[in-house]
Design an enzyme around this catalytic site. Structure first.
Site, PDB file in Angstrom:
ATOM      1  N   SER A 120       0.834  -1.207   0.000  1.00  0.00           N
ATOM      2  CA  SER A 120       0.000   0.000   0.000  1.00  0.00           C
ATOM      3  C   SER A 120       0.857   1.240   0.000  1.00  0.00           C
ATOM      4  O   SER A 120       0.390   2.308  -0.359  1.00  0.00           O
ATOM      5  CB  SER A 120      -0.833   0.107   1.277  1.00  0.00           C
ATOM      6  OG  SER A 120      -1.400  -1.076   1.620  1.00  0.00           O
ATOM      7  N   HIS A 141      -2.259  -3.343  -6.600  1.00  0.00           N
ATOM      8  CA  HIS A 141      -2.774  -2.965  -5.286  1.00  0.00           C
ATOM      9  C   HIS A 141      -4.275  -3.218  -5.201  1.00  0.00           C
ATOM     10  O   HIS A 141      -5.071  -2.461  -5.741  1.00  0.00           O
ATOM     11  CB  HIS A 141      -2.440  -1.482  -5.027  1.00  0.00           C
ATOM     12  CG  HIS A 141      -2.783  -1.013  -3.661  1.00  0.00           C
ATOM     13  ND1 HIS A 141      -3.147   0.280  -3.375  1.00  0.00           N
ATOM     14  CD2 HIS A 141      -2.824  -1.664  -2.474  1.00  0.00           C
ATOM     15  CE1 HIS A 141      -3.397   0.387  -2.078  1.00  0.00           C
ATOM     16  NE2 HIS A 141      -3.213  -0.770  -1.517  1.00  0.00           N
ATOM     17  N   GLU A 153      -5.237  -1.035  -8.312  1.00  0.00           N
ATOM     18  CA  GLU A 153      -4.326  -0.048  -8.885  1.00  0.00           C
ATOM     19  C   GLU A 153      -3.156  -0.821  -9.508  1.00  0.00           C
ATOM     20  O   GLU A 153      -2.535  -1.652  -8.833  1.00  0.00           O
ATOM     21  CB  GLU A 153      -3.817   0.914  -7.802  1.00  0.00           C
ATOM     22  CG  GLU A 153      -4.919   1.806  -7.260  1.00  0.00           C
ATOM     23  CD  GLU A 153      -4.474   2.713  -6.116  1.00  0.00           C
ATOM     24  OE1 GLU A 153      -5.103   3.763  -5.918  1.00  0.00           O
ATOM     25  OE2 GLU A 153      -3.513   2.360  -5.406  1.00  0.00           O
ATOM     26  N   ASN A 191      -4.824   6.204  -1.787  1.00  0.00           N
ATOM     27  CA  ASN A 191      -4.273   6.609  -0.491  1.00  0.00           C
ATOM     28  C   ASN A 191      -3.724   8.023  -0.506  1.00  0.00           C
ATOM     29  O   ASN A 191      -3.458   8.604   0.538  1.00  0.00           O
ATOM     30  CB  ASN A 191      -3.207   5.613  -0.014  1.00  0.00           C
ATOM     31  CG  ASN A 191      -3.856   4.393   0.620  1.00  0.00           C
ATOM     32  OD1 ASN A 191      -5.009   4.449   1.058  1.00  0.00           O
ATOM     33  ND2 ASN A 191      -3.148   3.284   0.633  1.00  0.00           N
TER      34      ASN A 191
END
Ligand code: NAI
Length: 389
Positions: A120, A141, A153, A191
């Site tokens: 992450s 991801h 991702e 994120n």
């Protein structure tokens, strides 16, 4: 890539078992590796239980569920992964432990087998740099729970061979996912873009503008978000959420837009981690009444607008810096964290001018760089254009 691959998944924890389920559902042979036999047994019984439930609910036949489960084998030996065309790593978030694992993996895999990391927060480029064949390395991801959330991702590092990103985009679509291609930058898409959802909410709390319940109410009831920021932080765990914020902030060389908060740090220091520890922003003891929001619509609309405009600004800036296309940024926030609308589409709905005005007003009021408007948002507003034209 071919339709029927042999896929390795390393790490049988929360993410690994979900990714194994997704790959097996797509028809691939799957080897799951963990360092411990107990972790593997737990993962197998978990996957069996999920299939039993799906059969009970009539979502899959018993026969198909058994076929799916038969595609999954478990092992503690890296050598057993030698036939794999693709290996997805989902072990502990530690760069050195991951690097040691990749070195042993490379010694058994064919030189053109693809190695992917579900990290992450670590740089894909930095992880690839430790490999003998960095050109076959990529970030994939997934989001938790991997079988349910459609976003993946896809992050090619600097050294990835030409075409690897596109091949993985195709493969992820075959796995039933809605992938988004992201540049290898801190936090990738979700994120990074989601930081203000937490950061601006805590900021308003610290300023005394509203309490947790009122901010959560504004975001859910007025904004249509599935969960308010404080409820979500308590669910994720304040320790984990704080660590992600801190890592994005550090990676952006302490840009004030991502600055972690004292209030959340205090919660972490106190051990008030959220649901898992019985107390976080809220208390979860038996019989503790849920705090009541102040359902003042005017206040609520302020709250919602301030967080939303900061999210929109972050989304626009991700496009400005080429992290991802406008389409992929919107897809990512809906598919990875269930936002009710794509942020850039939302900006077009409310008006780009209005977003710019609000940001400029906040920047002048607070005198902080944190509220600087993204150049892309400003220029598109000035040109009277949206993000998708
Ligand atoms: P977890 O703690 O649930 O599972 C990790 C598993 O890896 C454990 O079963 C552990 O025994 C195993 N493991 C650790 N070191 C190993 C090694 N050297 N060799 C083989 N197995 C090893 O962790 P989780 O939450 O599944 O996270 C895994 C990765 O996925 C991390 O990189 C994390 O950042 C990332 N991630 C986590 C998400 C989440 O919501 N939990 C979401 C997206 C990514």
């Amino acid at each position: 890539m071919e339709d029927h691959l042999t896929v390795g998944v390393i790490g049988a924890g929360t993410m690994g078992r979900g990714i194994a389920q997704v790959a097996a559902t797509a028809g691939h042979r799957v080897f799951v590796l963990d360092r411990g036999r107990d972790e593997l047994d737990n993962a197998l019984s978990f996957l069996g239980h999920i299939q039993d439930r799906a059969v009970a609910k009539g979502r899959i036949s018993r026969e198909d569920a058994d076929t799916l489960l038969r595609r999954i084998s478990v092992t503690t030996e890296v050598g057993d992964l030698s036939p794999c065309d693709l290996v997805v790593e989902a072990i502990v978030e530690d760069v050195n432990i991951k690097r040691t694992l990749f070195a042993s993996l490379e010694s058994v895999l064919a030189s053109d087998a693809v190695i992917a990391s579900n990290t992450s927060s670590l740089s894909i480029t930095a992880l690839a740099a430790g490999l003998k064949h960095p050109e076959r390395f990529i970030g994939l991801h997934f989001f938790n729970p991997a079988p349910l959330l459609p976003l993946v991702e896809v992050i090619p590092g600097l050294q990835a061979r030409n075409g690897l990103g596109d091949e993985m985009m195709v493969l992820m679509r075959q796995w039933g996912k809605r992938p988004a291609l992201a540049k290898d930058t801190p936090g990738f898409i979700v994120n990074r873009v989601a930081r203000p959802f937490y950061g601006e909410a805590i900021r308003m709390l610290e300023e005394g503008l509203a309490d947790e319940a009122t901010i959560d109410w504004a975001m859910t009831d007025l904004g249509g978000f599935r969960m308010g920021p404080f409820t979500l932080m308590d669910l994720i765990g304040n320790d984990i959420n704080y660590a992600v914020t801190e890592s994005v902030w550090t990676a952006f060389h302490f840009d004030s837009r991502y600055q972690p908060s004292f209030a959340q740090k205090r919660n972490v220091d106190a051990g008030w981690l959220g649901k898992k520890s019985g107390r976080g922003w809220y208390s979860y003891g038996e019989g503790v009444p849920a705090p009541k929001p102040r359902m003042d619509k005017d206040l609520g609309q302020d709250i919602l607008w301030r967080i939303l405009v900061m999210l929109i600004n972050e989304a626009a800036d991700a496009v400005f810096w080429g992290v991802a296309s406008a389409e992929d940024v919107d897809r990512a926030m809906q598919g990875g964290v269930n936002y009710p609308k794509g942020l850039l589409a939302w900006a077009e709905e409310v008006g780009l001018d209005r977003c710019v005005e609000t940001l400029d007003r906040m920047r002048s009021h607070y005198g902080e760089d944190r509220y600087r408007c993204s150049p892309l948002l400003r220029s598109r507003a000035a040109e009277g254009r949206g993000f998708f034209s």
